[in-house]
Design an enzyme around this catalytic site. Structure first.
Site, PDB file in Angstrom:
ATOM      1  CG  HIS A 183      -1.975  -0.857   1.315  1.00  0.00           C
ATOM      2  ND1 HIS A 183      -2.794  -1.074   0.241  1.00  0.00           N
ATOM      3  CD2 HIS A 183      -2.451  -1.626   2.306  1.00  0.00           C
ATOM      4  CE1 HIS A 183      -3.722  -1.926   0.571  1.00  0.00           C
ATOM      5  NE2 HIS A 183      -3.534  -2.288   1.831  1.00  0.00           N
TER       6      HIS A 183
ATOM      7  CB  CYS B  80       6.346   0.392 -29.084  1.00  0.00           C
ATOM      8  SG  CYS B  80       6.206  -1.359 -29.433  1.00  0.00           S
TER       9      CYS B  80
END
Ligand code: PEP
Ligand code: MG
Length: 974
Positions: free
Chosen positions: A586, A893
């Site tokens: 978190h 990419c």
């Protein structure tokens, strides 16, 4: 409950291969009216995804989810194949159960079979069968001869010998002694058990427990008529030998009877079978339960946040709601208890069965289904799994006096550069008596601390604005409301422990249990439990956490708890460093959202450094440099300043073309995962979308989007681009990007398995729909379609033929079909592909993974996985040369395109387009503008001959300094 009959079983059959067995089972199911024609293909499709071999010679072919529409009613057909048939992976199957299931009624039979498989010896019994009756007897054999049927969801082995029902006993003390005898305790153990004071848990039921080296339980009930009006009445005793958490399920079972006010009724059960069934099924008959099976769609499973949402939903109904993890065959737990929900260990794709009992049971199940289908309030989009820098060797243990330039290395949880004094936040030491003589006072202290903690959390919850932080605080409050946690603490207090000791023992056990979870994300939630535990401990021990300084600082702590981070004045926080924690914790997520540079997994000796020591936290190198000498400090401050100036300038010039100093134009596109981001593409100065990773839109849904839905999505992107090209990559599912609604095959190496075009070849309709939607959305606008993971020319030709057939029909005028170059085989064979494609786009993330044999998600090897390895540069060179010879363009990419050191080399190698993340577009354009193509070409030639990535980087840095000097001189001469 589904039952088999003799007519469902054939013995002595012979088949040469697995496919024939499966088709024969499907035909039989069809003949008996269970399925419609075509079910055999569904069985084979499932087999292609994952083998249905169960073990010990048994396989259970069953259909894919899509095949449910072919099922008319549930049926199982069993074939006994004495000679065996090869089932793949070296397995031989002697018993095949063909399943067509339109409900869960057959699961009991399968679970029983699975349990028998765990026990061993089944293969020999199967081999010995020679008629349908023998097979039937084997499949429906009664459970183990204990009083506890295996399928009953109580993990403690409460055997017949440990049940003493309707006995007589003169006193509670005598009952405790009888319990100790039942448990087989002797000597000191028995004496200790007898001395532990039993706790009245309601309606005449008592609890007596002692720590032990293994878990065990006994239950005793009395014959005497219960007198529940007096707390001292005795109807029964639950005696527990506690080791770990196993006893809690039994405690919960008893709790259900007490909560229903039916403790006496339970105690009145006379036979062990009746008693056990009642205990397992709860105070109401099982038949009164409504059930629903739901799938977990949350990408990271039921970690604390979605669990809290589930509990919240369950708690808004009166009904008794329980849930069990069907996939793991776990025990029933209360859906209203957060801690228990977390222990389900429910990961993405697991099936959970909910059962509810009460006046609003149906509504509760409907609400839970809705909530689960809405991902319990979470987005199911993947959190980016960028690779993290390596955690390097531990630094030497430091004395308080730190030497200059001491470096610590960790793992970057959030990038950036911070310079400032550190604040070392050492964990609070709690000093408390282990025992207390006044249990009442301790219970009161506990209750007061819990109430205060909940109130504090509620205040924080209203104060914080970040929705994630809000949810976190709500989840912590929910943890505090956990009744099984408080019951455990209360029991300990009753047995003489102080409130602090009792609380910490329970928290510590729970934390360890959670941390041991195999799922890393669920294991990370151990920190939330400890965080909540500390909050209450601080109140019980009258301690206060030291306050951080009021000036800007870098926070250093063992673990930075989520609630600490939420409570922070982030204006003063320059960065943070923790010894523990994961990059997906978190705190890491919050830090990234706050844009604070952060390191985790730093050696614990960092905690011995005095607060106030100056430090440089560099996310780019994952280092913390302590007491840097003045020159380093100046350099870092200079970098910070330069970095900001460069960003400002690049942003101002973002709409100018990316042209080198000698006039060579390169297109810079943006990588996008969600078509809604397309609106930002033009704003950041990109020349178009250079990579639309369409798989993320598929992953965010619960079923495949149809053509119309996809068309609308692609149209959104094309509209936002106002004429700029869209390079859309077709589905790149597989590897680290699973589709929840398409269970993937059990592969040892998913990155080397069925992903990208390989999966689409198995599911041609998916690609056909996607190509159709793209072409329909294009209209006259420029569309470039990119195929992922192509390795073999046959794959390309297959997809090209499909594309041509749809394009013949739709005829969009400005469309090109190209392919990713991600597999070394393609680069090595580039001329073959270049002759047929319209363009290439090089995916260096995967090209590096497959060339260097380093899992792109393996943080420990991240430092080795450098895309500037000359081997990769050579593959890029081969690709570009082959393409240009055929007049085709080449883009890149992968993440390498945004690396400032790589930019001149990619220009020199001849790339026509670079596509990078939205945030990097302006910077990459500005890097291009600093170079001359001629210099870049010379540099690239040298790089191709370098020994390793480090040498390549050194080469570019040297050239860069030369460019900077030349630019400075030029500016000076003006
Ligand atoms: C790559 O592999 O470089 C690439 C761009 O594709 P993805 O990162 O989506 O696998
Ligand atoms: Mg890739």
């Amino acid at each position: 409950m589904f039952t088999l009959s003799l007519s469902d079983i054939k013995t002595g059959v012979t088949y040469s291969d697995k496919t024939s067995v499966i088709q024969a089972l499907a035909t039989w199911l069809q003949q008996d009216g269970h399925v419609a024609p075509g079910y055999g293909d569904c069985l084979l499709a499932r087999e292609a995804q994952a083998s249905t071999y169960l073990g010990q010679g048994v396989a259970i072919p069953h259909g894919i989810r899509d095949g449910r529409k072919l099922i008319k009613h549930t049926g199982i057909k069993v074939m006994h194949i004495p000679a065996g048939v090869a089932w793949g992976n070296g397995h031989i199957v002697y018993l095949a159960l063909g399943i067509a299931a339109d409900s869960d009624t057959h699961l009991g039979l399968l679970q029983q079979l699975a349990r028998r498989l765990q026990k061993g010896g089944l293969l020999e019994q199967i081999m010995a069968c020679d008629n349908p009756a023998a097979v039937l007897a084997l499949l429906q054999a009664p459970p183990e001869p204990t009083v506890v049927p295996q399928h009953l969801p109580i993990p403690i082995p409460l055997t017949r010998a440990h049940l003493a029902l309707q006995i007589t006993s003169s006193s509670l003390a005598q009952l405790v002694t009888q319990a100790a005898d039942l448990l087989g305790l002797e000597g000191r153990e028995k004496a200790a058990f007898q001395q532990s004071s039993p706790l009245h848990i309601g309606q005449g039921w008592w609890l007596c427990q002692a720590e032990a080296s293994y878990p065990d339980a006994a239950m005793l009930t009395l014959k005497t008529a219960p007198d529940t009006s007096q707390a001292s009445s005795v109807v029964g005793l639950l005696a527990l030998q506690v080791n770990g958490q196993e006893h809690k399920a039994l405690l919960d079972r008893l709790g259900h009877w007490l909560a229903a006010g039916k403790g006496a009724e339970l105690a009145g059960k006379a036979s062990p079978e009746e008693f056990w069934a009642a205990l397992a099924q709860g105070p109401e008959s099982r038949r009164t339960y409504s059930e629903k099976t739901l799938q977990v769609y949350n990408e990271h499973g039921l970690h604390a946040r979605p669990s809290a949402m589930l509990v919240h939903t369950a708690k808004s109904f009166i009904a008794d709601i329980e849930v069990r993890n069907l996939t793991l065959d776990g025990p029933w737990v209360s859906a209203k208890n957060l801690m228990q929900i977390i222990t389900l260990g429910a990961s993405a794709g697991h099936e959970l069965v909910f059962r509810a009992n009460g006046p609003d049971a149906e509504q509760a199940l409907a609400a839970l289904a809705h909530s689960m289908n809405e991902n319990l309030g979470e987005s199911s989009l993947a959190i980016s799994s960028e690779s993290e820098p390596t955690a390097l060797a531990a630094s030497p243990v430091l004395a308080a006096n730190i030497s200059a330039n001491t470096r610590f290395t960790g793992v970057t949880a959030s990038p950036g550069l911070a310079v400032g004094p550190i604040f070392v936040d050492l964990p609070l030491e709690f000093d408390y008596p282990k025992q207390a003589c006044d249990a009442e006072a301790e219970l009161q202290a506990l209750s007061h601390a819990l109430t205060r903690s909940r109130a504090d959390l509620a205040v924080t919850e209203t104060r914080v604005t970040d929705p994630y932080a809000k949810e976190l605080m709500a989840m912590h409050r929910e943890l505090l409301a956990d009744t099984s946690l408080t019951l455990g603490v209360q029991c300990r207090i009753q047995r003489g422990q102080s409130a602090a000791a009792a609380w910490w023992s329970e928290i510590d056990t729970l934390t360890r249990q959670q941390a041991a979870n195999k799922d890393a994300l669920l294991a990370d939630r151990a920190m939330d439990i400890r965080d909540v535990g500390h909050r209450v401990m601080a109140l019980l021990c009258h301690r206060q956490q030291p306050q951080p300084p009021s000036h800007p600082y870098i926070w250093v702590a063992e673990e930075i708890s989520p609630s600490q981070l939420v409570n922070l004045d982030t204006r003063q926080l320059l960065g943070w460093v923790s010894v523990g924690g994961g990059a997906s914790s978190h705190s890491a997520i919050l830090a990234a959202a706050l844009g604070i540079p952060a390191l985790v997994a730093v050696d614990e000796s960092v905690l011995t450094v005095p607060s106030g020591t100056t430090a440089i936290l560099d996310g780019a190198t994952a280092t913390l440099c302590l007491a840097p000498e003045a020159s380093l400090l100046d350099q870092a401050r200079g970098w910070q300043q330069q970095d900001q100036q460069a960003r400002d300038k690049a942003w101002e010039q973002r709409h100018q073309a990316a042209t080198t100093r000698d006039g060579h134009l390169v297109e810079v596109g943006a990588n996008v995962a969600d078509t809604r981001e397309a609106a930002d593409v033009v704003a950041v100065g990109a020349d178009g979308i250079g990579l639309l990773r369409t798989e993320f839109a598929f992953m965010a849904r619960r079923q495949l989007p149809d053509v119309a839905e996809q068309q609308a999505m692609y149209q959104t992107a094309l509209d936002a681009l106002v004429g700029r090209p869209l390079v859309a990559r077709t589905l790149d599912i597989g590897g680290d990007k699973p589709l929840l609604y398409y269970p993937r095959a059990d592969e040892d190496n998913p990155a080397l398995g069925v992903r990208g075009i390989r999966l689409c070849r198995q599911q041609p309709q998916w690609l056909e729909n996607q190509l159709r939607a793209l072409l329909l959305a294009a209209g006259k606008r420029p569309l470039r379609i990119l195929l992922p993971m192509v390795t073999d020319i046959a794959e390309w030709r297959w997809a090209k033929a499909l594309f041509d057939s749809i394009q013949d029909e739709i005829q969009a005028p400005d469309v090109q079909l190209g392919m990713m170059v991600e597999v070394p085989a393609v680069a090595l064979n580039a001329e073959v592909f270049a002759a047929e494609v319209d363009f290439f786009s090089i995916g260096t993330n995967d090209l590096a993974q497959y060339t260097l044999a380093i899992d792109r998600g393996n943080g420990a090897l991240a430092a080795l996985a450098d895309g500037l390895n000359p081997a990769i540069l050579k593959l890029i060179k081969m690709t570009v040369t082959a393409a240009h010879q055929q007049g085709k363009w080449v883009g890149l990419c992968g993440e390498l395109g945004a690396d400032p050191v790589a930019v001149p080399l990619l220009l020199g190698l001849g790339l026509d387009e670079l596509s990078v993340s939205l945030k990097q577009v302006a910077l990459v354009k500005s890097h291009v503008r600093q170079w001359r193509l001629s210099d870049c070409r010379a540099l690239a030639e040298q790089a191709l001959m370098a020994t390793d990535a480090a040498a390549v980087r050194a080469l570019v840095m040297q050239a860069k300094n030369g460019v900077a000097i030349a630019q400075g001189e030029q500016a000076g001469s003006h």
